[in-house]
Design a protein around this motif. Structure first.
Motif, mmCIF file in Angstrom:
data_model
loop_
_atom_site.group_PDB
_atom_site.id
_atom_site.type_symbol
_atom_site.label_atom_id
_atom_site.label_comp_id
_atom_site.label_asym_id
_atom_site.label_seq_id
_atom_site.Cartn_x
_atom_site.Cartn_y
_atom_site.Cartn_z
ATOM 1 N N ARG A 210 9.601 -11.756 1.447
ATOM 2 C CA ARG A 210 8.744 -10.874 1.848
ATOM 3 C C ARG A 210 9.456 -9.508 2.120
ATOM 4 O O ARG A 210 10.577 -9.363 2.763
ATOM 5 C CB ARG A 210 8.411 -11.316 3.229
ATOM 6 N N PRO B 19 6.090 -2.146 3.714
ATOM 7 C CA PRO B 19 4.715 -3.162 3.489
ATOM 8 C C PRO B 19 4.258 -3.492 4.677
ATOM 9 O O PRO B 19 4.746 -3.524 5.662
ATOM 10 C CB PRO B 19 5.413 -4.116 2.620
ATOM 11 N N MET C 288 -1.810 -10.234 -2.513
ATOM 12 C CA MET C 288 -1.088 -9.335 -1.783
ATOM 13 C C MET C 288 -1.287 -7.970 -2.148
ATOM 14 O O MET C 288 -1.948 -7.866 -3.292
ATOM 15 C CB MET C 288 0.342 -9.767 -1.497
ATOM 16 N N GLU D 178 4.210 -6.161 -1.125
ATOM 17 C CA GLU D 178 4.427 -6.941 0.030
ATOM 18 C C GLU D 178 5.511 -8.196 -0.214
ATOM 19 O O GLU D 178 6.064 -8.465 0.752
ATOM 20 C CB GLU D 178 3.017 -7.679 0.684
ATOM 21 N N ARG D 179 5.196 -8.886 -1.282
ATOM 22 C CA ARG D 179 6.168 -9.950 -1.690
ATOM 23 C C ARG D 179 6.600 -9.848 -3.333
ATOM 24 O O ARG D 179 5.813 -9.398 -3.938
ATOM 25 C CB ARG D 179 5.302 -11.305 -1.623
#
Lengths: 351, 351
Positions: A44, A351, A14, A128-129
Motif C-alpha cells: 500500500r 494516495p 484502485m 494506491e497499491r
C-alpha cells in the motif's frame, strides 16, 4: 488477486495515474495488483511523487503512443507477500527503487542492481497499491514505523537521494575533496547533500534560482555559482585556484551540461553523471586529454538503501526537503502542471 | 652549452633522428643539448625506442610540416645538472617519461603528472643526448647501475609498461578481477603484465598474432581470444558467464576498439583507455546505460616509476621482452620500417 464479492464477481480496482498524451495525466481506476509470482509483494503506497524524467513524456519529448500508468518512486506498507518472500512481511514499512532487482546475480553482487540481469522497471507507482517483483532483492524495511515527518525523506531515498548519492559515489567524492554540482533540480540538491555526507571540504553548487541556492547552502554547499556555460566553468576554475574541481556531479543530462562538467573538472578528476543523456556524445579526444574518469547511469539505489535509511532515521540527512509541494494523489494532474511550469521543484503525492 | 675548442669555435653536435616526411626518418647531426634552466639535467641516452604513436607521422596520418626530431622514450646516465637539481646527480642511471613534470603542482600531487601545469613534451629522445627540464620532478634514479639485461625493461617502464600499468590502474584492476585486454601491441602486452601484478584472477588477451599470443600468455594471460568486433565481444561474454569482464584495458584507440571494449565490460565495470583516440566519440546514452566507468589519457608514468623500477630490479616484471628487435641508433630508418611493416612489435635503439 483479491476480489470483492458481490452480486456478481468483478475485478477489484484502485486509483492510479495514467498518462494519455502530452499534458494529459489523469487519475483513473485500475485493476488492484495482487501476488503473481512467489517472490512478489503487494504494498500500500504511503507516498509517491513526480520525477523530472516523468516530464519527458508529459512534455511530449518522449512519445506517448497509448495510455499508460506513471510513477517509479514509492514508499509504503507491505500488505501481502508471495510464499517465497523471506525478508519483508505484511505490516512493515518499506522503501524500494525504480528497478526491482534480484540482488543475487553477478551484476547485483558487484553493486549495480539497476543493471540486474533480471531487473524489472517499476512504472506504475503513482497509485494506491503496487506489486513489487523480487521483493527480497528490491525492498528494504525500515527499522520501525517511521514518524510522519520522516516519510518525505524516505521517499526521496527511493530515487532522488539515491541518485544524488550515486552521483557522488561515482564521482568518488572523498573526505577533503572539492566538488562541483551541475544542476539544481532535486537530484542536484541531493548530490550536494551526499557530497557533504561523504566528507567533501568544498561544495560548489551551480544554481541560478534563489530558493534552490538557499536549499543547496542548507544541504552543505560552501559556494554557489549562478553563471552557466563558459562563464560557469571560469567561475569554478577561479574558485579552485585555476585547477578545477576534484569531483563533478552532472545532474542534468544535456550536451551542454556534460561539456560544462568536463571542463570544470581538474585533470585526472572524476565525473559522476546521472542526468539521463538526451543526444549526448562525449568527445573521445577531449576525455582522453583530460584524464578524467566518467561513470554514470541509472543509480543502483538498492546498494545504498540500508545506509540511507539509517541516515534518515538518525536525523543526519533530510532529503525530503526537496519536496516543496504536497498534494493528494487525486490531484496528480496539478502536480505535473506545477513541475512543468516550474512552480515546484518536486511534488509529493499522498494516495 | 659545452663546446669543442678548435681553430674556430663551433657548436658541438651529436646524432639524433629527424623525420622529414612520411616514410623518411634520418639520423642527423643536431646541436648538443646543454643546461638551459637551473632545473635541467642532460643525460646520455643508453637506450631509446620507436613508439606506435611515432608511426602516425611516419605513415603521414599526422602531418609533418617541417623536419623535426623524434622520440619520447629514454633511459640514460646523467651527465650534467643545473644548479637547482637536488634529486639526481651526474653518473646516476635514470628513467624518465614522455612528459617532463614539476611533480609539485596540484595536478601532479593528485597523481596526474602527464597533465602537469608546467609539463613539457619530450620529443627529441631518439638521440645520443637529451635535455630534461624539471629533472627533480621528471627523473627517477635506479637504486644502482643496472645490469645490461635490465636496460630494456627499464626503457619499457618509461613508456609502454608505464602506459599498460596506467591502463590497468585506470580500469581499477584488483585482486580477483576478470580482465580483458583489447590490443596486442606493446602497450596491450604490458597491460596483461600489469593486470597479473595487480592480482587479476583471469586475464583475457585479445590477439590474432601467434607470437604476441605467446608473449601474452607468458605475461599472465589465462585466455586468448582471436576474434574481433561482435565475435570478440561474444567470446568474452562466453568466457565470463554472459556477464562481461570486470575491467577492460583499451590499448588501441579506434572507434571500433572502444566499442568492443564497452561491450565486453560487465555493467558497472571499468575501462582504462590508453590508445590515443583518433576520431572516437563515446555514445553518452550507451555509456550511461552500461554504468561503466571510463578513464584514459596519456599515462602519468611518473606516478608509477619508483614502483615499476623496483619491480624490474626485483625481477618481478620483465616488460623489456616486448622489444623483439634491437638496432644501433644509426639504423633508425630500418627501425621505423620494421615496425611499419609489422616485422617488429617494438624496436630498441642503442645510441
Amino acid at each position: 488477486m483479491r476480489r470483492w464479492s458481490g452480486d456478481y464477481e468483478r475485478e477489484a480496482v484502485m486509483r492510479g495515474a495514467v498518462i494519455h498524451g502530452p499534458g494529459d495525466v489523469r487519475i483513473e481506476e485500475r485493476p488492484e495488483p495482487g501476488i503473481v509470482e512467489a517472490g512478489d509483494a503487494v504494498i500500500r503506497v504511503v507516498a509517491t511523487c513526480v520525477c523530472g524524467s516523468d516530464l519527458w513524456s508529459y512534455r511530449g519529448i518522449d512519445q506517448v503512443r497509448r495510455p499508460r500508468p506513471m510513477g517509479h518512486e514509492y514508499v509504503g506498507v507491505v500488505e501481502e507477500v508471495g510464499k517465497q518472500v523471506a525478508s519483508v512481511r505484511p505490516g512493515q514499512f518499506v522503501v524500494g527503487s525504480f528497478f526491482a532487482s534480484d540482488n543475487t546475480c553477478p551484476v547485483c553482487r558487484a553493486g549495480y542492481q539497476s543493471a540486474c540481469q533480471n531487473r524489472v522497471h517499476m512504472g506504475e507507482c503513482q497509485a494506491e497499491r503496487i506489486r513489487v517483483p523480487m521483493a527480497d532483492g528490491t525492498l528494504v524495511a525500515t527499522p520501525e514505523q517511521p514518524a510522519a515527518e520522516l516519510v518525505p525523506s524516505l521517499l526521496a531515498v527511493s530515487d532522488v537521494m539515491g541518485t544524488g548519492w550515486y552521483a557522488a559515489v561515482a564521482a568518488e567524492v572523498r573526505p577533503g575533496a572539492t566538488v562541483a554540482v551541475v544542476g539544481d533540480g532535486a537530484v542536484g540538491l541531493c548530490g550536494v547533500l551526499a557530497a557533504r555526507e561523504l566528507g567533501a571540504e568544498r561544495i560548489i553548487a551551480m544554481s541560478r534560482h534563489e530558493p534552490r541556492q538557499r536549499l543547496a547552502r542548507e544541504f552543505g554547499a560552501t559556494d554557489v555559482v549562478a553563471e552557466r556555460g563558459d562563464e560557469g566553468v571560469a567561475r569554478v576554475k577561479e574558485l579552485t585556484g585555476g585547477v578545477g574541481a576534484d569531483c563533478v556531479l552532472e545532474c542534468v543530462g544535456t550536451d551542454e551540461s556534460m561539456r560544462q562538467a568536463l571542463r570544470s573538472t581538474r585533470p585526472g578528476g572524476n565525473i559522476g553523471f546521472v542526468g539521463l543523456p538526451h543526444k549526448v556524445d562525449i568527445p573521445g579526444k577531449e576525455l582522453f586529454a583530460s584524464l578524467i574518469a566518467l561513470r554514470g547511469g541509472p543509480a543502483p539505489v538498492r546498494r545504498f538503501l540500508p545506509d540511507l535509511i539509517t541516515r534518515v532515521f538518525d536525523g543526519r540527512i533530510d532529503p525530503g526537503r526537496v519536496f516543496d509541494m504536497t498534494l493528494p494523489l487525486a490531484e496528480v494532474a496539478e502536480a505535473y502542471r506545477a513541475m512543468d511550469e516550474r512552480r515546484a521543484v518536486k511534488v509529493l503525492l499522498q494516495p
